[in-house]
Design a protein around this motif. Sequence first.
Motif, short mmCIF file in Angstrom:
data_model
loop_
_atom_site.label_atom_id
_atom_site.label_comp_id
_atom_site.label_asym_id
_atom_site.label_seq_id
_atom_site.Cartn_x
_atom_site.Cartn_y
_atom_site.Cartn_z
N GLY A 114 -37.89 -20.37 -4.93
CA GLY A 114 -39.25 -20.56 -4.44
C GLY A 114 -40.17 -19.37 -4.60
O GLY A 114 -41.23 -19.32 -3.98
N VAL A 115 -39.81 -18.41 -5.46
CA VAL A 115 -40.67 -17.26 -5.70
C VAL A 115 -41.91 -17.71 -6.46
O VAL A 115 -41.83 -18.51 -7.39
N GLU A 116 -43.07 -17.17 -6.07
CA GLU A 116 -44.35 -17.49 -6.72
C GLU A 116 -44.54 -16.60 -7.95
O GLU A 116 -44.59 -15.38 -7.84
N PHE A 117 -44.65 -17.22 -9.11
CA PHE A 117 -44.83 -16.47 -10.36
C PHE A 117 -46.28 -16.50 -10.82
O PHE A 117 -46.98 -17.49 -10.64
N THR A 118 -46.70 -15.40 -11.41
CA THR A 118 -48.04 -15.30 -11.99
C THR A 118 -47.98 -15.41 -13.51
O THR A 118 -48.98 -15.75 -14.14
N ASP A 119 -46.83 -15.08 -14.10
CA ASP A 119 -46.62 -15.16 -15.55
C ASP A 119 -45.19 -15.59 -15.82
O ASP A 119 -44.26 -15.07 -15.20
#
Length: 137
Positions: free
Chosen positions: A103-108
Amino acid sequence: MFTAITHSQIYVLDQDEALDFYVGKLGLEVNADVEFGFMRWLTVNVPGHPDRQILLAKPGGPQMSEDTARQVRELLTKGAAGGMLILTTDDCRKTYETLLGLGVEFTDEPTEREYGIDCGMRDPFGNHIRFTQLKQG
């Protein structure tokens, strides 16, 4: 003169939530967790590398006024004052898939670069984190 950088600091709003993210999801380990009364000294490091610690600090304490701490907390909440960490990994795509599943939020997403493969994510407080699989040689 200097021989090493031993500690770097990033601000977090909740140190227990930071532990859940940095230790529970990213797999870092707690190096120190000491209550000083005026502050909690909480550091983590990459397993096996205790010589380079990240201080997960709440804004406030003796180094800033309560008014300044409130302003820093507001900026963190807006995502406008986060710090940055860059980590390395042996397999960027595998690490990405593992963290995505947690569930980690990724930007790239993982992207080929001149220096290797890297991607970006955010912690729950707006700090930017990149991790890179460096090219050999």
